[in-house]
Design an enzyme around this catalytic site. Sequence first.
Site, PDB file in Angstrom:
ATOM      1  N   ASP A 142      -4.881   3.557  -1.410  1.00  0.00           N
ATOM      2  CA  ASP A 142      -5.944   3.809  -0.435  1.00  0.00           C
ATOM      3  C   ASP A 142      -6.484   5.223  -0.571  1.00  0.00           C
ATOM      4  O   ASP A 142      -5.832   6.193  -0.194  1.00  0.00           O
ATOM      5  CB  ASP A 142      -5.394   3.611   0.980  1.00  0.00           C
ATOM      6  CG  ASP A 142      -5.167   2.149   1.304  1.00  0.00           C
ATOM      7  OD1 ASP A 142      -6.108   1.349   1.129  1.00  0.00           O
ATOM      8  OD2 ASP A 142      -4.048   1.800   1.727  1.00  0.00           O
ATOM      9  N   MET A 199     -11.273  -6.260   5.282  1.00  0.00           N
ATOM     10  CA  MET A 199     -10.507  -5.357   6.146  1.00  0.00           C
ATOM     11  C   MET A 199     -10.212  -6.072   7.454  1.00  0.00           C
ATOM     12  O   MET A 199     -11.131  -6.512   8.151  1.00  0.00           O
ATOM     13  CB  MET A 199     -11.300  -4.079   6.445  1.00  0.00           C
ATOM     14  CG  MET A 199     -11.383  -3.076   5.315  1.00  0.00           C
ATOM     15  SD  MET A 199      -9.817  -2.500   4.625  1.00  0.00           S
ATOM     16  CE  MET A 199      -8.870  -2.022   6.053  1.00  0.00           C
ATOM     17  N   MET A 201      -9.026   7.851   0.698  1.00  0.00           N
ATOM     18  CA  MET A 201      -9.846   8.121   1.894  1.00  0.00           C
ATOM     19  C   MET A 201     -10.391   9.548   1.819  1.00  0.00           C
ATOM     20  O   MET A 201      -9.658  10.480   1.466  1.00  0.00           O
ATOM     21  CB  MET A 201      -9.009   7.977   3.157  1.00  0.00           C
ATOM     22  CG  MET A 201      -8.332   6.623   3.295  1.00  0.00           C
ATOM     23  SD  MET A 201      -7.537   6.458   4.894  1.00  0.00           S
ATOM     24  CE  MET A 201      -6.629   4.936   4.681  1.00  0.00           C
ATOM     25  N   ASP A 261      -6.413  -6.890   4.079  1.00  0.00           N
ATOM     26  CA  ASP A 261      -5.852  -5.544   4.164  1.00  0.00           C
ATOM     27  C   ASP A 261      -5.876  -5.031   5.602  1.00  0.00           C
ATOM     28  O   ASP A 261      -6.946  -4.835   6.176  1.00  0.00           O
ATOM     29  CB  ASP A 261      -6.702  -4.624   3.266  1.00  0.00           C
ATOM     30  CG  ASP A 261      -6.105  -3.240   3.118  1.00  0.00           C
ATOM     31  OD1 ASP A 261      -4.946  -3.036   3.534  1.00  0.00           O
ATOM     32  OD2 ASP A 261      -6.801  -2.370   2.573  1.00  0.00           O
ATOM     33  N   GLY A 299      -2.642  -4.582   8.891  1.00  0.00           N
ATOM     34  CA  GLY A 299      -1.891  -5.272   9.940  1.00  0.00           C
ATOM     35  C   GLY A 299      -1.204  -6.544   9.502  1.00  0.00           C
ATOM     36  O   GLY A 299      -0.805  -7.361  10.345  1.00  0.00           O
ATOM     37  N   HIS A 330      -1.286  -1.122  -4.203  1.00  0.00           N
ATOM     38  CA  HIS A 330      -2.565  -0.851  -3.547  1.00  0.00           C
ATOM     39  C   HIS A 330      -2.637   0.641  -3.235  1.00  0.00           C
ATOM     40  O   HIS A 330      -1.717   1.216  -2.655  1.00  0.00           O
ATOM     41  CB  HIS A 330      -2.632  -1.680  -2.262  1.00  0.00           C
ATOM     42  CG  HIS A 330      -3.934  -1.605  -1.542  1.00  0.00           C
ATOM     43  ND1 HIS A 330      -5.064  -2.292  -1.940  1.00  0.00           N
ATOM     44  CD2 HIS A 330      -4.297  -0.904  -0.432  1.00  0.00           C
ATOM     45  CE1 HIS A 330      -6.049  -2.039  -1.103  1.00  0.00           C
ATOM     46  NE2 HIS A 330      -5.620  -1.196  -0.178  1.00  0.00           N
ATOM     47  N   GLY A 339      -0.635   0.899   9.947  1.00  0.00           N
ATOM     48  CA  GLY A 339       0.088   0.663  11.187  1.00  0.00           C
ATOM     49  C   GLY A 339      -0.735   0.144  12.354  1.00  0.00           C
ATOM     50  O   GLY A 339      -0.268   0.168  13.497  1.00  0.00           O
ATOM     51  N   MET A 364     -12.270   4.292  -0.010  1.00  0.00           N
ATOM     52  CA  MET A 364     -12.909   4.417   1.308  1.00  0.00           C
ATOM     53  C   MET A 364     -13.602   5.768   1.342  1.00  0.00           C
ATOM     54  O   MET A 364     -13.151   6.719   1.976  1.00  0.00           O
ATOM     55  CB  MET A 364     -11.856   4.290   2.413  1.00  0.00           C
ATOM     56  CG  MET A 364     -11.414   2.844   2.616  1.00  0.00           C
ATOM     57  SD  MET A 364      -9.843   2.700   3.498  1.00  0.00           S
ATOM     58  CE  MET A 364      -8.703   2.870   2.142  1.00  0.00           C
ATOM     59  N   SER A 376       0.850  -1.196   0.000  1.00  0.00           N
ATOM     60  CA  SER A 376       0.000   0.000   0.000  1.00  0.00           C
ATOM     61  C   SER A 376       0.884   1.243   0.000  1.00  0.00           C
ATOM     62  O   SER A 376       1.682   1.450   0.917  1.00  0.00           O
ATOM     63  CB  SER A 376      -0.897   0.006   1.233  1.00  0.00           C
ATOM     64  OG  SER A 376      -1.480   1.292   1.366  1.00  0.00           O
ATOM     65  N   GLY A 420       1.218  -2.337   4.168  1.00  0.00           N
ATOM     66  CA  GLY A 420       1.629  -0.938   4.176  1.00  0.00           C
ATOM     67  C   GLY A 420       2.852  -0.756   5.022  1.00  0.00           C
ATOM     68  O   GLY A 420       3.991  -0.764   4.544  1.00  0.00           O
ATOM     69  N   HIS A 478      -8.530   1.170  -3.663  1.00  0.00           N
ATOM     70  CA  HIS A 478      -9.427   0.864  -2.542  1.00  0.00           C
ATOM     71  C   HIS A 478     -10.119   2.168  -2.144  1.00  0.00           C
ATOM     72  O   HIS A 478      -9.508   3.030  -1.510  1.00  0.00           O
ATOM     73  CB  HIS A 478      -8.573   0.289  -1.401  1.00  0.00           C
ATOM     74  CG  HIS A 478      -9.329  -0.041  -0.162  1.00  0.00           C
ATOM     75  ND1 HIS A 478      -8.700  -0.388   1.024  1.00  0.00           N
ATOM     76  CD2 HIS A 478     -10.661  -0.093   0.109  1.00  0.00           C
ATOM     77  CE1 HIS A 478      -9.608  -0.634   1.947  1.00  0.00           C
ATOM     78  NE2 HIS A 478     -10.803  -0.442   1.428  1.00  0.00           N
TER      79      HIS A 478
HETATM   80  C1  DX5 Z   1      -6.247   0.980   5.951  1.00  0.00           C
HETATM   81  C2  DX5 Z   1      -5.845   0.757   4.522  1.00  0.00           C
HETATM   82  C3  DX5 Z   1      -4.736  -0.229   4.357  1.00  0.00           C
HETATM   83  C4  DX5 Z   1      -3.470   0.178   5.035  1.00  0.00           C
HETATM   84  C5  DX5 Z   1      -2.658  -1.013   5.370  1.00  0.00           C
HETATM   85  O1  DX5 Z   1      -7.395   1.740   6.018  1.00  0.00           O
HETATM   86  O2  DX5 Z   1      -6.932   0.303   3.747  1.00  0.00           O
HETATM   87  O3  DX5 Z   1      -4.499  -0.523   3.000  1.00  0.00           O
HETATM   88  O4  DX5 Z   1      -2.693   1.026   4.220  1.00  0.00           O
HETATM   89  O5  DX5 Z   1      -1.580  -0.584   6.129  1.00  0.00           O
HETATM   90  P1  DX5 Z   1      -0.915  -1.541   7.212  1.00  0.00           P
HETATM   91  O6  DX5 Z   1      -0.356  -2.693   6.453  1.00  0.00           O
HETATM   92  O7  DX5 Z   1       0.104  -0.658   7.840  1.00  0.00           O
HETATM   93  O8  DX5 Z   1      -2.002  -1.947   8.162  1.00  0.00           O
HETATM   94 ZN    ZN Z   2      -6.505  -0.544   1.627  1.00  0.00          ZN
END
Ligand code: DX5
Ligand code: ZN
Length: 223
Positions: free
Chosen positions: A39, A141, A41, A179, A181, A37, A149, A72, A12, A201, A70
């Site tokens: 994200d 998710m 938002m 996706d 952690g 990937h 993180g 959001m 990501s 990520g 993705h």
């Molecule tokens: C969270 C995102 C993820 C995120 C993953 O809302 O959709 O794609 O970037 O990041 P890590 O791998 O650090 O959880």
């Molecule tokens: Zn994502």
Amino acid sequence: MKKEKRIIFAPSILSGDFSNIKESVKLIETANSDWIHLDVMDGVFVPNITFGHKMVEDIGKITNLPLDVHLMTVNPENHIDDFIAAGANYITVHLEAAVHSHRIIQKIKESGCKAGVSIVPGTPASSLSELLPFLDLILIMSVNPGFGGQNLIESTLDKIEYLDDLRSQKGYNYLISIDGGVNRDNAELIRKKGTDVMISGSSFFKSANPAAEANLIRGNKQV
Ligand code: DX5
Ligand code: ZN
């Protein structure tokens, strides 16, 4: 536990350096990643704001890797056209944000893009049942979306197993993506549930050796 398969690894860009996107994309490429990937938002569906379709378009100019967007956002139907035009290969919307999810999926697919739907940890996988025959991708998710993180919520992994079983029973074609952690310590457990796509990520970008981290996450023996 299931037989392991070839994993699609998708870092990501959220955890990359936004002031040096070229370098972050290069890092993703040199780790033999399969997809990028992205994200998106909106500060409404999730508390955080990241970037829009221009970022996707600009990244598409500097890489040949498939772009896994993705979304959001609330009202994802208002943004689909822009991300299609930006060159997204996969567009995933949230079930919780999409009243007319079926129509959105059709629209994405008619454009030649692959269509995905994502569910947050509080949404059961069974709520996807009517959409399963039409989906190219399901994004589970494993954290509450909004930030990189966070720690993976292990109970969400049962959804992978459920969707993988349904896929073999009914002959569906979707990929299952996880996706949030994901890291070297929990990767094997995730893979054994039947995951196809692993997004990473912070574990990727914060690693001293991202390529080795990628190998460990995807389960390659040689690191
Ligand atoms: C969270 C995102 C993820 C995120 C993953 O809302 O959709 O794609 O970037 O990041 P890590 O791998 O650090 O959880
Ligand atoms: Zn994502």
